[in-house]
Design an enzyme around this catalytic site. Sequence first.
Site: not given
Length: 242
Positions: A39-40
């Site tokens: 993810t980020n």
Amino acid sequence: VAELLLANRPDGELPLKGLNVLLTAGPTQEPLDPVRFLTNHSTGKMGYALAEQARDLGAQVTLVSGPVALEAPYGVDTIAVTTAQDMLDVVQSRFADADITIMAAAVGDFRPAEQSQDKIKKNGRSTIELELMSNPDILAWAGKHKRANQMLCGFAMETRDLETNAAKKLASKHCDMLVANNLRTPGAGFATDTNVVTVLTPNMGAERKSPIMEHWEKMGKDVLARRILNRLAAMRAESLYQ
Ligand code: C5P
């Protein structure tokens, strides 16, 4: 012209009244195995600010959101998704009805090529190879399928060569507006309540010319959201009069 038309609307008539606004927000999560994902750092703040402001400006709002810690905004049709593919599926089912689409999600560019059914074990290994494959580009899909009176706005987060990269994105993804922010500028980027952006729009009537670039001052994400929406509404009104 359009800004004047909108400013002179009858009392109480909101600039987005009767319009459908479709938004993407937040990060995506791409599972690797049942316990891990890629993810980020996106928090969804910009996309959620756009949803609330669009609602307050009179629009019917659909918010397609990756996993975030924010509450679904009141009066907004919020659809929770996890992966880029999920987000694409929902956008594809809603896009034809959207008058204005803004993609503020930080969509993962890659996902694990394979998803393990069981937790991946160390098994004494000191390194492990992970194969990634590219995700569909949702904004590019929308750019390819939009009709003339559908306004499409993308975001871009850059760490270098902001203007050149953003100009390329505006053109290649067929956007009517691209909002670019530099991760290294103080007050811009993930998890802040403010943003500092450069807004790019195509230079109409001047094919192959560089886009119009406006450097907007630092402002709260809610004020920025309202300015973006008002501008897109004005551009849409103008396109209807052409
Ligand atoms: O090319 P880049 O990822 O920097 O473009 C950013 C813009 O494209 C954002 O508006 C983002 O929401 C959108 N995007 C998307 N699907 C992807 C990648 C980016 O919609 N797979």
